[in-house]
Design an enzyme around this catalytic site. Structure first.
Site, PDB file in Angstrom:
ATOM      1  N   GLY A  33       3.971  24.689  24.628  1.00 32.41           N
ATOM      2  CA  GLY A  33       4.954  25.076  23.621  1.00 32.41           C
ATOM      3  C   GLY A  33       4.416  26.165  22.730  1.00 32.41           C
ATOM      4  O   GLY A  33       3.379  26.753  23.012  1.00 32.41           O
ATOM      5  N   ASN A  34       5.154  26.457  21.666  1.00 31.60           N
ATOM      6  CA  ASN A  34       4.702  27.476  20.720  1.00 31.60           C
ATOM      7  C   ASN A  34       5.085  27.048  19.310  1.00 31.60           C
ATOM      8  O   ASN A  34       5.726  26.017  19.118  1.00 31.60           O
ATOM      9  CB  ASN A  34       5.279  28.844  21.088  1.00 31.60           C
ATOM     10  CG  ASN A  34       6.792  28.881  20.995  1.00 31.60           C
ATOM     11  OD1 ASN A  34       7.353  28.833  19.908  1.00 31.60           O
ATOM     12  ND2 ASN A  34       7.451  28.921  22.152  1.00 31.60           N
ATOM     13  N   ARG A  35       4.676  27.849  18.343  1.00 34.89           N
ATOM     14  CA  ARG A  35       4.767  27.420  16.946  1.00 34.89           C
ATOM     15  C   ARG A  35       6.044  27.840  16.232  1.00 34.89           C
ATOM     16  O   ARG A  35       6.142  27.719  15.019  1.00 34.89           O
ATOM     17  CB  ARG A  35       3.548  27.950  16.180  1.00 34.89           C
ATOM     18  CG  ARG A  35       2.243  27.331  16.653  1.00 34.89           C
ATOM     19  CD  ARG A  35       1.048  28.058  16.061  1.00 34.89           C
ATOM     20  NE  ARG A  35       1.100  28.092  14.609  1.00 34.89           N
ATOM     21  CZ  ARG A  35       0.559  29.040  13.851  1.00 34.89           C
ATOM     22  NH1 ARG A  35      -0.066  30.047  14.415  1.00 34.89           N
ATOM     23  NH2 ARG A  35       0.635  28.971  12.542  1.00 34.89           N
TER      24      ARG A  35
END
Ligand code: CTP
Ligand code: CA
Length: 231
Positions: A33-35
């Site tokens: 995932g990412n932020r």
């Protein structure tokens, strides 16, 4: 909330906004995932609703409360985001891709939890590229005349400045507007404020000074509204 001079200038328009960061599952408990927090996309949805638009917000793994008067469609992966955005785009006057889709997904998703090996070795994860939703929207144009907007967070590098890279990305994607954040100085992720340049395929560039994500959202809708065919 942020005020603007547009009044109800998006009344009768349907807009689609994507927000958040997609997740690609590795096994039942893990994902890539990412932020992305989804804050800018949510600010865009709220601002469009305040200007009278019918808004579909496609939210990938966002923990913020649903904005009032907005239809929220929740998705997890880039493939799900693509399906939801493309189906809503068929009836949309504008699509804003504020989401951060994972660029890659694991080729294999394990149905069972991946366990550690006794010998201390680590597994390899083979990735494949996800579809590029913005590029697809921009080339397929599900609704003729609709304004397609992308986002880019860039740091300059050896191959060019932030603006050089952003101009190249705008051309590569084929969208009408690209909202560019210079992230060389630090994080935009999760921040309350934002600073940006709105580049247009017609060559114009609008500088947006540091301010709230709501203020940036209204500048983006101003630029979209100026390019909508008269209804
Ligand atoms: N985007 C998309 N589908 C993807 C990846 C990105 O629609 N699979 C959209 C994002 O929502 C954003 C724009 O494309 O509006 C630019 O995203 P960015 O990650 O900067 O573009 P990439 O082509 O993935 O380039 P990079 O290699 O710099 O990550
Ligand atoms: Ca990317």
């Amino acid at each position: 909330s942020t005020t603007h001079s547009g009044g109800l200038d998006l009344t009768g328009r349907h807009v689609v906004v994507s927000a958040g960061g997609t997740r690609e599952r590795l096994d039942p408990v893990r994902f890539l995932g990412n932020r992305s927090s989804g804050r800018q996309g949510y600010a865009l949805a709220r601002a469009a609703a305040a200007r009278g638009a019918e808004v579909t917000l496609v939210a990938a793994n966002v923990t913020l409360p649903d904005p009032a008067g907005v239809k929220v469609v929740r998705v997890e992966s880039t493939a799900e985001l693509r399906d939801a955005v493309l189906s809503a785009a068929a009836a949309a006057d504008a699509v804003v891709m504020a989401a951060a889709p994972a660029d890659f997904r694991p080729v294999h998703r394990s149905e069972t939890k991946i366990k550690k090996a006794e010998d201390g070795s680590a597994p390899s994860i083979t990735l494949e590229q996800n579809p590029d939703i913005l590029k697809e929207l921009s080339s397929e144009r599900p609704r003729p005349g609709a304004v397609i907007v992308g986002f880019a967070a860039e740091t300059g590098d050896d191959s060019g400045s932030v603006l050089d890279l952003a101009r190249a990305k705008l051309a590569r994607k084929g969208c009408d507007l690209l909202v560019v954040n210079d992230v060389s100085g630090g994080a935009v992720f999760g921040a309350e404020d934002n600073e940006a340049v709105v580049l247009a395929a017609d060559g114009t560039a609008v500088d947006v000074p540091r301010g709230s994500k709501g203020a940036l959202a209204h500048v983006i809708w101003d630029q979209v509204a100026a390019r909508l065919p008269s209804s």
